[in-house]
Write an enzyme that holds these catalytic residues in place. Structure first.
Site, short mmCIF file in Angstrom:
data_model
loop_
_atom_site.label_atom_id
_atom_site.label_comp_id
_atom_site.label_asym_id
_atom_site.label_seq_id
_atom_site.Cartn_x
_atom_site.Cartn_y
_atom_site.Cartn_z
N GLU A 56 -3.65 1.42 -6.50
CA GLU A 56 -2.85 0.56 -6.66
C GLU A 56 -2.67 0.90 -8.66
OE1 GLU A 56 -0.56 -1.12 -5.77
OE2 GLU A 56 -1.29 -1.64 -3.71
N CYS A 60 1.14 -0.94 0.14
CA CYS A 60 -0.06 0.07 -0.21
C CYS A 60 0.62 1.10 -0.50
CB CYS A 60 -1.07 -0.17 1.60
SG CYS A 60 -1.67 0.91 1.48
#
Length: 235
Positions: A104, A2
């Protein structure tokens, strides 16, 4: 992994959602939170949830060089109880990192296409976080620097179409209470370190403007011209 996330909510929403009495005066909605930057964190103090701003990238209290934090923005759930940097925080210094989405990037040739992942309910949630306090070696009386890391786990079916890891998401009150409880040892919260259900999430392509951490505007979360919510599921 992340490496970027969002918390676009106004303060009133967060106060109600997380049962907080106040927010740090410097809090503002964020559309592209990046490592090395301050972000909202929630911990337990005197039995009450308290919010503060911590820097993203955990610096262990024993570190000699604060640059170590740049390599510790995430902690793998599978090894968090074994790594020296995370072992003590996992037992004693757990925190919540409020968010309402994370990014992402999917590789297509030389291109990296950004996607934002959110809950279908479109409500704020929390990442499972760990914090620590660091002081320069030899300066025990100096003001501590508070930092945090975000735990990650194996990606669910949705996130796996872009990346093999995802942040540990805690979406409910019961999980928040358990994660923050200082009386509960690490083994008592280990079951929380699982992939969040894919069917409770959505993903959509966003503008490449998010690629630069210098950009932190609402444009970052607007669906890209060629993508709509659910776009990723069709790939």
């Amino acid at each position: 992994m992340c490496g970027r996330f969002t918390l676009t909510q106004e303060g009133e929403v967060l106060l109600e959602r997380f049962r907080l009495q106040a927010l740090p005066p410097e809090y503002r909605p964020r559309y592209n939170i990046a490592p090395g930057q301050p972000a909202l964190s929630i911990g337990l103090r005197a039995g009450e949830r308290r919010a503060s701003m911590l820097r993203w990238g955990l610096i262990p209290h024993w570190a000699k060089d604060p640059k170590m934090g740049y390599s510790l923005i995430n902690a793998r759930a599978e090894s968090v109880r074994e790594k020296p940097s995370f072992r003590v925080p996992f037992e004693r210094r757990r925190c919540l990192i409020p968010a309402d989405g994370f990014y992402e990037w999917r590789k297509e040739g030389r291109r990296r296409i950004p996607f934002r992942f959110v809950l279908k309910k479109r409500v704020p949630f929390a990442f499972a976080g760990l914090w620590d306090a660091w002081r320069p070696p030899g300066e025990p009386q100096s003001e501590p620097l508070y930092t945090f890391t975000i735990l990650t786990t194996a990606a669910n079916e949705l996130v796996a179409r872009v990346h093999d890891r995802m942040p540990v998401i805690l979406a409910e009150e019961e999980a928040w209470d358990l994660w923050l409880d200082p009386e509960v040892p690490g083994e008592g919260v280990a079951h929380l370190l699982e992939s969040f259900p894919a069917d409770a999430m959505e993903a959509y392509e966003v503008s490449p403007v998010v690629n630069s951490a210098r950009n932190d505007t609402p444009e970052c979360i607007v669906p890209a011209a060629a993508g709509e919510a659910g776009d990723l599921e069709q790939t």
